[in-house]
Write a protein that holds these residues in place. Structure first.
Motif, short mmCIF file in Angstrom:
data_model
loop_
_atom_site.label_atom_id
_atom_site.label_comp_id
_atom_site.label_asym_id
_atom_site.label_seq_id
_atom_site.Cartn_x
_atom_site.Cartn_y
_atom_site.Cartn_z
N GLY A 1 0.96 4.94 -17.42
CA GLY A 1 2.07 5.43 -16.62
C GLY A 1 2.74 4.35 -15.81
O GLY A 1 3.60 4.65 -15.00
N ALA A 2 2.38 3.10 -16.03
CA ALA A 2 2.99 2.01 -15.26
C ALA A 2 4.42 1.75 -15.69
O ALA A 2 5.14 1.03 -15.03
CB ALA A 2 2.16 0.74 -15.40
N GLY A 3 4.83 2.31 -16.78
CA GLY A 3 6.20 2.13 -17.25
C GLY A 3 6.56 3.23 -18.21
O GLY A 3 5.82 4.20 -18.39
N PRO B 1 0.79 -1.23 0.00
CA PRO B 1 0.00 0.00 0.00
C PRO B 1 0.83 1.29 0.00
O PRO B 1 0.30 2.34 -0.31
CB PRO B 1 -0.83 -0.12 1.28
N MET B 2 2.10 1.22 0.32
CA MET B 2 2.93 2.43 0.35
C MET B 2 3.45 2.80 -1.03
O MET B 2 3.95 3.90 -1.23
CB MET B 2 4.10 2.24 1.32
N ASP B 3 3.35 1.91 -2.00
CA ASP B 3 3.81 2.19 -3.35
C ASP B 3 2.78 3.04 -4.09
O ASP B 3 1.62 3.10 -3.70
CB ASP B 3 4.04 0.88 -4.11
N PRO B 4 3.20 3.66 -5.20
CA PRO B 4 2.23 4.43 -6.00
C PRO B 4 1.11 3.52 -6.52
O PRO B 4 1.29 2.30 -6.65
CB PRO B 4 3.06 4.96 -7.17
N ALA B 5 -0.02 4.12 -6.83
CA ALA B 5 -1.20 3.35 -7.25
C ALA B 5 -0.92 2.45 -8.44
O ALA B 5 -1.41 1.33 -8.52
CB ALA B 5 -2.36 4.29 -7.56
#
Length: 168
Positions: free
Chosen positions: A104-106, A82-86
């Motif tokens: 934006g995942a890569g 949960p601490m990582d970006p969405a």
């Protein structure tokens, strides 16, 4: 006594009942899938039994994946990071690993070789990239499964679209 809502208790209740077999145990999807793939296929009868077993396993997996995707998109399942970006969050539900395929995942390489950051692309182009990436992942897995090479192991994979979200 007043009842207080506890999100963790609600999630545990959901996880405790969904995806269990008649013995009350969670299914090991990968083990079932690999066992189905390893069935003999020398005679027509063996091929039919193998195909039926694979089909049943894949349909059960797909049903569980659909339920998991809807639970994740609706916010009923917490990510394991949960601490990582969405866009980097991953989920485990019913012994199935999920990730959201989001713009934006890569990073993509432009034709001239430079990196194109997602914010430089238009929204429509980002959605096309997301759809294309997940389709290519799925088609690659399907191609390896169709090759049916002994000793080549793949995971059961599904790409699901639910409420505007693509879940892999």
């Amino acid at each position: 006594m007043n009842h207080t809502y506890d999100l963790n208790r609600a999630e545990n209740d959901l996880l405790d009942t969904f995806g269990m077999d008649e013995r009350g145990a969670l299914r090991d999807w990968n083990e079932e899938y690999q066992q189905s793939k390893e069935l003999p296929a020398n005679t027509i009868q063996e091929r039919l039994i193998r195909a039926r077993t694979l089909h049943k396993n894949q349909q059960d997996f797909l049903d569980a994946a659909k339920a998991g995707a809807s639970a994740i998109v609706s916010g009923s399942v917490l990510s394991i990071n949960p601490m990582d970006p969405a866009e980097a969050r991953v989920y485990v539900f019913n012994n199935i690993f999920f990730s959201l395929s989001v713009p934006g995942a890569g990073r993509d390489a432009a034709e001239d070789g430079r990196e194109v950051l997602p914010e430089e692309m238009k929204v429509v182009e980002e959605e096309d990239v997301v759809v294309t990436r997940s389709k290519h992942d799925l088609h690659g897995t399907l191609a390896m499964n169709r090759a049916d090479v002994p000793g080549l192991y793949t995971l059961a994979t599904a790409v699901l679209d639910y409420m505007g979200q693509r879940v892999v």
